[in-house]
Design an enzyme around this catalytic site. Sequence first.
Site, PDB file in Angstrom:
ATOM      1  N   ASP A 186       0.797  -1.117   0.125  1.00 33.97           N
ATOM      2  CA  ASP A 186       0.006   0.066   0.036  1.00 33.97           C
ATOM      3  C   ASP A 186       1.010   1.370  -0.095  1.00 33.97           C
ATOM      4  O   ASP A 186       0.476   2.356  -0.610  1.00 33.97           O
ATOM      5  CB  ASP A 186      -0.876   0.087   1.342  1.00 33.97           C
ATOM      6  CG  ASP A 186      -2.019  -0.931   1.093  1.00 33.97           C
ATOM      7  OD1 ASP A 186      -2.356  -1.596  -0.131  1.00 33.97           O
ATOM      8  OD2 ASP A 186      -3.029  -1.149   2.028  1.00 33.97           O
ATOM      9  N   GLY A 187       2.088   1.155   0.774  1.00 28.13           N
ATOM     10  CA  GLY A 187       2.846   2.405   0.652  1.00 28.13           C
ATOM     11  C   GLY A 187       3.439   2.645  -0.595  1.00 28.13           C
ATOM     12  O   GLY A 187       3.420   3.739  -1.137  1.00 28.13           O
ATOM     13  N   ASN A 217      -4.562   8.976   1.998  1.00 27.66           N
ATOM     14  CA  ASN A 217      -4.926   8.150   3.276  1.00 27.66           C
ATOM     15  C   ASN A 217      -5.451   9.062   4.330  1.00 27.66           C
ATOM     16  O   ASN A 217      -6.561   9.134   4.873  1.00 27.66           O
ATOM     17  CB  ASN A 217      -3.880   7.309   3.681  1.00 27.66           C
ATOM     18  CG  ASN A 217      -3.917   5.754   3.322  1.00 27.66           C
ATOM     19  OD1 ASN A 217      -4.945   5.550   2.648  1.00 27.66           O
ATOM     20  ND2 ASN A 217      -2.812   5.089   3.659  1.00 27.66           N
ATOM     21  N   GLU A 218      -4.370   9.960   4.718  1.00 33.86           N
ATOM     22  CA  GLU A 218      -4.527  10.891   5.890  1.00 33.86           C
ATOM     23  C   GLU A 218      -3.775  12.196   5.737  1.00 33.86           C
ATOM     24  O   GLU A 218      -2.648  11.969   5.431  1.00 33.86           O
ATOM     25  CB  GLU A 218      -4.987  10.094   7.228  1.00 33.86           C
ATOM     26  CG  GLU A 218      -3.375   9.690   7.606  1.00 33.86           C
ATOM     27  CD  GLU A 218      -2.833   8.554   7.094  1.00 33.86           C
ATOM     28  OE1 GLU A 218      -1.580   8.514   6.804  1.00 33.86           O
ATOM     29  OE2 GLU A 218      -3.461   7.476   7.370  1.00 33.86           O
ATOM     30  N   ARG A 263      -6.742  19.999  22.901  1.00 32.84           N
ATOM     31  CA  ARG A 263      -5.523  19.859  23.664  1.00 32.84           C
ATOM     32  C   ARG A 263      -5.180  18.397  23.837  1.00 32.84           C
ATOM     33  O   ARG A 263      -5.972  17.369  24.163  1.00 32.84           O
ATOM     34  CB  ARG A 263      -5.515  20.202  25.027  1.00 32.84           C
ATOM     35  CG  ARG A 263      -5.617  21.829  25.203  1.00 32.84           C
ATOM     36  CD  ARG A 263      -5.613  22.309  26.483  1.00 32.84           C
ATOM     37  NE  ARG A 263      -5.571  23.929  26.579  1.00 32.84           N
ATOM     38  CZ  ARG A 263      -6.687  24.535  26.529  1.00 32.84           C
ATOM     39  NH1 ARG A 263      -7.898  23.976  26.308  1.00 32.84           N
ATOM     40  NH2 ARG A 263      -6.754  25.814  26.892  1.00 32.84           N
ATOM     41  N   ASP A 285      -1.740  15.081  21.703  1.00 31.24           N
ATOM     42  CA  ASP A 285      -1.040  14.931  20.966  1.00 31.24           C
ATOM     43  C   ASP A 285      -1.093  15.479  19.649  1.00 31.24           C
ATOM     44  O   ASP A 285       0.123  15.600  18.844  1.00 31.24           O
ATOM     45  CB  ASP A 285      -0.555  13.619  21.071  1.00 31.24           C
ATOM     46  CG  ASP A 285       0.210  12.935  22.448  1.00 31.24           C
ATOM     47  OD1 ASP A 285       0.274  13.758  23.236  1.00 31.24           O
ATOM     48  OD2 ASP A 285       0.277  11.711  22.501  1.00 31.24           O
ATOM     49  N   ALA A 308      -4.693  11.275  21.924  1.00 28.08           N
ATOM     50  CA  ALA A 308      -4.481  11.265  23.179  1.00 28.08           C
ATOM     51  C   ALA A 308      -4.828  12.826  23.600  1.00 28.08           C
ATOM     52  O   ALA A 308      -4.180  13.410  24.134  1.00 28.08           O
ATOM     53  CB  ALA A 308      -3.059  11.091  23.511  1.00 28.08           C
ATOM     54  N   GLN A 338       6.147  14.157   5.660  1.00 28.39           N
ATOM     55  CA  GLN A 338       6.044  15.019   6.958  1.00 28.39           C
ATOM     56  C   GLN A 338       6.891  16.468   6.976  1.00 28.39           C
ATOM     57  O   GLN A 338       7.802  16.171   6.314  1.00 28.39           O
ATOM     58  CB  GLN A 338       6.520  14.087   8.173  1.00 28.39           C
ATOM     59  CG  GLN A 338       6.703  14.988   9.327  1.00 28.39           C
ATOM     60  CD  GLN A 338       7.100  14.383  10.370  1.00 28.39           C
ATOM     61  OE1 GLN A 338       6.006  13.475  11.195  1.00 28.39           O
ATOM     62  NE2 GLN A 338       8.211  14.348  11.118  1.00 28.39           N
TER      63      GLN A 338
END
Length: 267
Positions: A45-46, A122-123, A148, A150, A185, A225
Amino acid sequence: MKFAVQSRNDPQSNELMERAISYLTDFGLEIDEEKPDIVLSIGGDGTLLHAFHRYSHILSDVAFVGIHTGHLGFYADWKPIEIEKLVISIAKSDYKVIDYPLLEVVINYQNSDENYTYLALNESTVKSPEVTLVMDVELNGRPFERFRGDGLCVSTPSGSTAYNKALGGAILHPSIEAIQVTEMASINNRVFRTVGSSLVLPAHHSCVLKPVKAKDFMVTVDHVQLLHKNVKSIQYKVAKEKVRFARFRAFPFWQRVHDSFIDSDLK
């Protein structure tokens, strides 16, 4: 018909790539790395994510198909031993094209009219270089909550089985025109509160994140990223563009979910 091949670049994937190119050219198809009609992704998939971003500027003209050389994936559903069957089907144009929704990400900057627009298969995630991410969340232009925690993850339906699921988000069928916002989180106590559940937004809705104090954020778009500085806002919505997949046979999504996350041998 013109084609291109994206390989994971391991020995098995590269060997399959050479075979696919040889077979397809023998059938009279033309290899074209710039403007293909169909892209074979050989790996996982990557690998298909890389192929998607490589050809994201011509999405309306290209269809993708994946051959997995590792674990069975949600995008790469053909086995290496099926390469000849797949090539024959491509040569005969014996397939239909289906499309799935994508995520549009627009990042605006302080004191600037400049913005960057990305597409995610994906996201997209947002995190702070500091310990805690603090963002005001607006839905359709109205304040919803001050988050608030992560970070936040916004996924497509086809990406809902990836990072989103690991965060406890819902699995959506990839044909649904929606995006999903999932918390990482979150801080919930007597002072700070968030909704604490994933939000599924339809195609005509939008989600905008606005910084409270910090202006620099780590933003991911699929596998990429980047650190964005002086951020004014980050807008998420269902993109106008769609990703197109070549389908040669039935694609039982819920069976794939079962086999991937439960037990393929479960009776």
